[in-house]
Design a protein around this motif. Structure first.
Motif: not given
Lengths: 261, 401
Positions: B282-295
């Protein structure tokens, strides 16, 4: 919570009864001791302070405390727990035991390396520096001058911050409506509660129900008295034997001491 | 001020949104009444896990309320002109989210009817007691700030008001982090790092909420955010998400280093069931890595909806992070006897279990419902849609053709 209590064999010896009579006699003589300081008491009782008259504030000259001798506390014995429940009207049935109140509970501990076991009652430790009082936003959690930590059920808002702050899991939140309460021990749904050292009894010159029962049943694992009075039995015992304060690293200066762990 | 003329379709949309928000809010209020009437026995909370889902949502809203003001602060305090037209919306959301978060926390009290006692009693050793001062002053300062922004006669004072609100929001979130930081009893808390960590979390969550609200408002008005401005805002969100990750890493690394905390860290990060799952997934993959990738992916961030999706993921990640922090922190048993195995009828030494009940879930979601409803009303009644002066932004070097 009584449904979760474990019935244990009771010691029916009369040693406890005679001790209780002795306690009563010395309690009555408390006033005499106060005006005759030269008299040396051979054995000081557990309730050597006279009843607190109505309208008179609790005195900071007194520090109520408890000494628990874990070498005399048998695993499986819950006499103190049952006495507390009866005295304080903790009689509600709860579907989920995790939502029930426990003012005093028996804990069994085992040293991982040696396998040595101990059994002990855990209750509010009546800290001199209680974290529950520090964090309370309404002043409902309070410490009396004589060291007894209480919750004023009239102003507790049930925020449970004191439960977060207590290192001893000593506080319970009342999860459901209550009936058939003891008039001397008000409790309330939505409020937090914990051991009061049976303050309603102490103010009458009596000892807490758990200690009285433990003594009456002949276990003699619990001792109650004034830690500030060097002549009290508890003070003398604490001075003679090694005692432990649970989580002493927090330096909360506990009113409850353990012997044998 | 010009009186807005709404088309019948816009009128209908407004009332549909109002009804939707009102329904979610009403369900939450009904749930609170049920909990108040029956007691917390109808919740999943126990005497071990006594702060549940309403605290997760309530604290999220309170923390994000502070952070959402960041957009205004960047405009007023740090003089970035591109942010100034966003200041009124930023201030409005700050007030609304704080109100919604506090509503959830208060409705979850055992005796919500007595909340005035907390408001009128002063206990300076209680972080909750501080908050009784911090929150009302925040309302007052942000309200004053909005007044200076929206009333021309008061425009001269907006910098002073903005600066006061900025300082106060830092103090307020320090107070929120300290609710946990000052708890010495529990392994999960008792750390000074929690105060700055909550501040940086507020930056990320608040900006994420702001971006989503702004995007919705622009969409309803058939407007498109200028790409250059969009890039600045998405970079800011990426920076905040990375900063939160840094604090989370430091927090866990220090804990892992302390022998007394390793069992707790093993529980939260490896063996604790739902908690490691929510932390890593939830936090690391969905809430951090994925948004950073998208951004930060050069092609993806420019696609329509990519930044908003990243913002939504940041919010989901934040809720997961708070769930692990608040519920997981209570589920791990208190360590009273180091080096001992502990058992009791009160579940000493046992991992606490917690499953939120339907009333708790409804109460928690009503925080979002209350915030949504107030925002819909606020942006209709007053003029909160950011009005970008494109020429001015170009002159200031923010926009390029």
């Amino acid at each position: 919570m009584s449904e979760h209590h474990i019935n244990t064999e009771k010691d029916s010896g009369n040693g406890g009864a005679s001790r209780r009579n002795f306690i009563g006699a010395v309690a009555a003589a408390g006033g005499l001791a106060a005006i005759a300081p030269g008299i040396h008491l051979v054995q000081v009782s557990q309730a050597n302070t006279p009843p607190r008259p109505a309208g008179e504030a609790a005195s900071k000259a007194v520090r109520w405390g408890m000494l628990i001798d874990t070498t005399k506390c048998a695993s499986g014995c819950t006499d103190c727990v049952k006495a507390c429940a009866t005295e304080n009207g903790i009689n509600e049935t709860v579907k989920d035991a995790r939502q029930g109140s426990q003012w005093i509970r028996k804990i069994d501990i085992k040293e991982v390396k040696t396998g040595r076991t101990h059994s002990l009652p855990m209750l509010c430790q009546h800290c001199a520096n209680p974290p529950c009082v520090d964090v309370c936003p309404t002043g409902a959690s309070m410490k009396r001058a004589d060291g007894i930590v209480l919750v004023d059920r009239h102003i507790c808002i049930g925020c449970r911050y004191c439960m977060m702050a207590c290192p001893y899991k000593a506080r319970s939140f009342v999860h459901q409506p209550l009936t058939e309460q003891n008039p001397e021990v008000p409790r309330g749904q939505g409020c937090v509660e914990s051991c009061t050292f049976c303050v309603h009894r102490v103010d009458k010159g009596q000892i807490p129900a758990c200690v009285e029962t433990c003594t009456k049943e002949g276990h003699n694992a619990m001792l109650f008295g004034d830690l500030n009075d060097p002549n009290s039995e508890i003070s003398r015992r604490v001075a003679q034997v090694t005692t432990t304060q649970v989580r002493a690293d927090l330096k909360l200066d506990l009113g409850v001491r353990y012997q044998g762990i | 001020m010009k009186i807005e003329q709404y088309t019948p379709a816009e009128e209908r949309l407004f009332y549909i949104l109002l009804a939707l928000g009102g329904l979610v809010s009403a369900l939450g209020l009904a749930a609170a009444y049920y909990m108040e009437h029956s007691g917390h026995v109808v919740t999943g909370m126990t005497n071990q896990v006594f702060w549940g889902l309403p605290h997760v949502f309530g604290i999220f809203l309170i923390v994000a309320a502070s952070g959402v003001l960041n957009v205004a602060s960047i405009g007023s305090v740090f003089g970035k002109k591109a942010y100034k037209p966003r200041a009124p919306l930023s201030g409005l959301l700050a007030i609304i989210m704080l109100a919604a978060g506090l509503a959830i926390i208060m409705l979850d009290l055992g005796r919500a009817d007595r909340v005035l006692i907390a408001a009128t009693h002063v206990n300076l050793t209680s972080v909750f007691g501080w908050n009784m001062i911090l929150y009302p002053v925040f309302f007052g300062l942000v309200g004053l700030y909005l007044w200076t922004l929206m009333d021309r006669r008061m425009n001269a004072y907006y910098k002073a008001a903005g600066f006061s609100a900025f300082i106060w929001r830092l103090v307020m979130t320090t107070g929120t982090g300290s609710i946990f930081g000052f708890v010495v009893a529990r392994q999960a808390y008792q750390s000074a790092i929690l105060a700055p960590m909550f501040i940086i979390m507020s930056f990320a969550w608040g900006l994420a909420v702001f971006l989503l609200v702004q995007r919705s408002m622009y969409a309803w008005n058939n407007m498109e955010l200028n790409p250059a401005l969009r890039q600045r805002l998405k970079n800011l969100l990426g920076t905040f998400i990375t900063a939160v990750l840094y604090f989370v890493i430091v927090y866990h690394l220090t804990n892992i280093y302390y022998a007394k905390e390793t069992a707790f860290e093993h529980f939260i990060l490896v063996s604790g069931g739902v908690y490691p799952l929510l932390f890593w997934g939830g936090y690391v993959v969905v809430g951090t890595l994925l948004p950073l990738f998208l951004l930060y992916h050069p092609a993806i961030w420019q696609k329509s909806g990519a930044v908003s999706f990243a913002a939504a993921l940041t919010i989901i990640g934040g809720l997961c992070q708070l769930y692990v922090f608040i519920i997981g922190g209570q589920a791990f048993p208190l360590e009273m006897f180091p080096g001992m195995e502990v058992t009791s009828t009160f579940f000493d030494g046992a991992i606490g279990t917690y499953v939120p009940s339907v009333p708790e879930i409804l109460l928690s979601l009503s925080g979002i419902g209350i915030g949504f409803t107030l925002t819909v009303i606020g942006v209709r009644v007053l003029r909160f849609l950011p009005q970008d002066d494109v020429a001015m932004l170009k002159d200031a070097g923010y926009l390029h053709d």
